[in-house]
Design a protein around this motif. Structure first.
Motif, PDB file in Angstrom:
ATOM      1  N   GLY A   1       0.806  -1.219   0.000  1.00  0.00           N
ATOM      2  CA  GLY A   1       0.000   0.000   0.000  1.00  0.00           C
ATOM      3  C   GLY A   1       0.837   1.266   0.000  1.00  0.00           C
ATOM      4  N   LEU A   2       2.073   1.166   0.483  1.00  0.00           N
ATOM      5  CA  LEU A   2       2.914   2.350   0.687  1.00  0.00           C
ATOM      6  C   LEU A   2       3.071   3.241  -0.551  1.00  0.00           C
ATOM      7  CD1 LEU A   2       4.577   3.787   2.816  1.00  0.00           C
ATOM      8  CD2 LEU A   2       6.503   2.304   2.229  1.00  0.00           C
ATOM      9  N   PRO A   3       3.323   2.693  -1.754  1.00  0.00           N
ATOM     10  CA  PRO A   3       3.497   3.583  -2.914  1.00  0.00           C
ATOM     11  C   PRO A   3       2.242   4.397  -3.252  1.00  0.00           C
ATOM     12  CG  PRO A   3       4.297   1.372  -3.398  1.00  0.00           C
ATOM     13  CD  PRO A   3       3.548   1.286  -2.109  1.00  0.00           C
ATOM     14  N   PHE A   4       1.095   3.997  -2.695  1.00  0.00           N
ATOM     15  CA  PHE A   4      -0.158   4.679  -3.027  1.00  0.00           C
ATOM     16  C   PHE A   4      -0.644   5.572  -1.891  1.00  0.00           C
ATOM     17  CE2 PHE A   4       0.041   0.491  -4.993  1.00  0.00           C
ATOM     18  CZ  PHE A   4       0.013   0.847  -6.331  1.00  0.00           C
ATOM     19  N   GLU A   5       0.127   5.658  -0.832  1.00  0.00           N
ATOM     20  CA  GLU A   5      -0.317   6.411   0.343  1.00  0.00           C
ATOM     21  C   GLU A   5      -0.631   7.860  -0.029  1.00  0.00           C
ATOM     22  OE1 GLU A   5       2.385   6.633   3.638  1.00  0.00           O
ATOM     23  OE2 GLU A   5       0.867   7.495   4.956  1.00  0.00           O
ATOM     24  N   GLY A   6      -1.826   8.302   0.347  1.00  0.00           N
ATOM     25  CA  GLY A   6      -2.209   9.686   0.124  1.00  0.00           C
ATOM     26  C   GLY A   6      -2.732   9.987  -1.268  1.00  0.00           C
ATOM     27  N   LEU A   7      -2.747   9.017  -2.158  1.00  0.00           N
ATOM     28  CA  LEU A   7      -3.274   9.268  -3.509  1.00  0.00           C
ATOM     29  C   LEU A   7      -4.797   9.185  -3.488  1.00  0.00           C
ATOM     30  CD1 LEU A   7      -0.942   7.193  -5.879  1.00  0.00           C
ATOM     31  CD2 LEU A   7      -1.010   9.677  -5.619  1.00  0.00           C
ATOM     32  N   PRO A   8      -5.463  10.053  -4.260  1.00  0.00           N
ATOM     33  CA  PRO A   8      -6.916   9.898  -4.398  1.00  0.00           C
ATOM     34  C   PRO A   8      -7.229   8.559  -5.066  1.00  0.00           C
ATOM     35  CG  PRO A   8      -6.159  11.980  -5.336  1.00  0.00           C
ATOM     36  CD  PRO A   8      -4.940  11.167  -5.047  1.00  0.00           C
ATOM     37  N   ALA A   9      -8.459   8.090  -4.842  1.00  0.00           N
ATOM     38  CA  ALA A   9      -8.829   6.757  -5.338  1.00  0.00           C
ATOM     39  C   ALA A   9      -8.615   6.630  -6.848  1.00  0.00           C
ATOM     40  CB  ALA A   9     -10.288   6.478  -4.987  1.00  0.00           C
ATOM     41  N   ARG A  10      -9.022   7.648  -7.586  1.00  0.00           N
ATOM     42  CA  ARG A  10      -8.942   7.566  -9.046  1.00  0.00           C
ATOM     43  C   ARG A  10      -7.487   7.433  -9.508  1.00  0.00           C
ATOM     44  NH1 ARG A  10     -10.084  11.019 -13.774  1.00  0.00           N
ATOM     45  NH2 ARG A  10      -8.988  12.669 -12.664  1.00  0.00           N
ATOM     46  N   ARG A  11      -6.615   8.201  -8.869  1.00  0.00           N
ATOM     47  CA  ARG A  11      -5.215   8.160  -9.281  1.00  0.00           C
ATOM     48  C   ARG A  11      -4.542   6.866  -8.806  1.00  0.00           C
ATOM     49  NH1 ARG A  11      -0.354  12.433  -8.431  1.00  0.00           N
ATOM     50  NH2 ARG A  11       0.656  11.966 -10.400  1.00  0.00           N
ATOM     51  N   ALA A  12      -4.925   6.406  -7.620  1.00  0.00           N
ATOM     52  CA  ALA A  12      -4.354   5.144  -7.119  1.00  0.00           C
ATOM     53  C   ALA A  12      -4.675   4.002  -8.090  1.00  0.00           C
ATOM     54  CB  ALA A  12      -4.907   4.834  -5.729  1.00  0.00           C
ATOM     55  N   ARG A  13      -5.900   3.998  -8.611  1.00  0.00           N
ATOM     56  CA  ARG A  13      -6.285   2.919  -9.544  1.00  0.00           C
ATOM     57  C   ARG A  13      -5.497   3.022 -10.844  1.00  0.00           C
ATOM     58  NH1 ARG A  13     -11.518   3.537  -7.210  1.00  0.00           N
ATOM     59  NH2 ARG A  13     -12.153   5.063  -8.751  1.00  0.00           N
TER      60      ARG A  13
END
Ligand SMILES: [Mg+2]
Length: 346
Positions: free
Chosen positions: A21-33
């Motif tokens: 999960g760490l590389p996606f920490e703090g990203l909005p849902a749309r950008r994380a996907r």
């Protein structure tokens, strides 16, 4: 699963979730996907995973449990010292409530906890639930001792108690099968008298009874853009990710990444619970093998589990000075990720 297997699954399941999960920490849902397109994999540093505060704190809890052998005052004291030294290693990505709490610990102020409803206490609670699965009084006092060191807001404590309760129920075998939605919601909201926590009961029950529990919860709580580290959002979400993916570690983790927000902590909490159902073997081997960290790496987690399960097993329980070497490297990697985020995909 015997106690050793449970403790190992809880520790490793949390650490792998944290690292993925760490590389996606703090990203909005749309950008994380968008970033996570394709198969989920370790990608923090050159295709490898590293762990963050979630795993560090869980390791400190394990060390304090080993040192204290059931004495909650010793547990509190040992954990407090681990947190003090940890702050001196200048860890990246520390939560604000936790930072203020540890600064107060250094200043000798009481209570050290600050009025924050962050998910810091919840992220280190699963192991306590697993260790005291059959002793609800010890489970509660240890979770409270751990939580109040940094957070005094009853909502933060409620979240930690709920994660520990879920871990205990799974460890006892009661929730090896997915529990009934009404029972699940009642048990987990019953851990606290806090009105806001209690108000989650119908929301949880309704979401669990739907076809897509996490999606339903995010709609009900207005979390479509991401699930932040607020205990009243992060903890119910992690619990529902576990519920929805019940027994499927990879699916549970994917739900956490796709939701964005405080992804590493959500994934650490849900991952610890998921692994308690599926066992270490249920964690995809490539995710385990590509988790390469030190000094809180997979080998050390295994030794901690062995020592917690059997007092005859020896395991180092000091604060590892290696963290002073490791923290600057970790910080550099975090900064590289921050720079990378300036580039697409947005
Ligand atoms: Mg973290």
């Amino acid at each position: 699963m015997n106690l050793l297997a449970q403790l190992h699954a809880c520790l490793l399941g949390g650490a792998v979730g944290d690292s993925l999960g760490l590389p996606f920490e703090g990203l909005p849902a749309r950008r994380a996907r968008r970033w996570a397109h394709g198969a989920l994999r370790q990608r923090f540093l050159l295709g490898r995973g590293m762990v963050s505060d979630d795993t560090d704190h869980t390791v400190f809890v394990a060390q304090a449990l080993l040192r204290s052998a059931g004495d909650v005052d010793v547990f509190r004291r040992v954990l407090a010292w681990r947190l003090r030294w940890w702050l001196l290693s200048l860890p990246a990505g520390i939560g604000l409530g936790t930072l203020r709490g540890i600064l107060k610990l250094w200043l000798g102020l009481r209570p050290s906890g600050v009025r924050s409803a962050g998910n810091g206490p919840a992220m280190r609670a699963a192991l306590i639930g697993c260790r005291f699965a059959y002793d609800s009084a010890a489970r509660r006092t240890h979770v409270a001792a751990s939580a109040l060191l940094t957070h005094t807001d009853p909502r933060a404590l409620a979240g930690a108690l709920a994660i520990a309760e879920a871990a205990a129920r799974i460890s006892c075998g009661q929730w090896r099968q997915r529990p009934d939605p009404a029972e699940f919601a009642q048990v987990l909201t019953g851990v606290s008298e806090n009105a806001q926590w209690r108000a989650l009961q119908p929301v949880l029950a309704e979401a669990c009874a739907s076809a897509q529990p996490t999606q339903r919860l995010r709609e009900a709580l207005g979390l479509q853009r991401g699930v932040p580290g607020f205990a009243l959002h992060s903890v119910p979400f992690a619990l529902l990710a576990w519920y929805e993916g019940h027994g499927d570690y990879a699916q549970t983790l994917q739900l956490c990444v796709d939701a964005g927000g405080d992804v590493d902590t959500n994934a650490a909490m849900a991952g610890a619970l998921a692994a308690l159902v599926c066992g270490v073997d249920g964690i995809p081997p490539q995710w385990r093998e590509r988790l390469l960290d030190w000094p809180h790496g997979t080998g050390y987690l295994q030794r901690l589990a062995a020592a917690l399960a059997d007092p005859q097993e020896s395991c180092a329980t000091n604060f590892s000075a290696g963290l002073f070497l490791r923290s600057p490297l970790f910080l550099a990697a975090v900064l590289c990720h921050g720079l990378r985020r300036l580039l697409p995909p947005y």
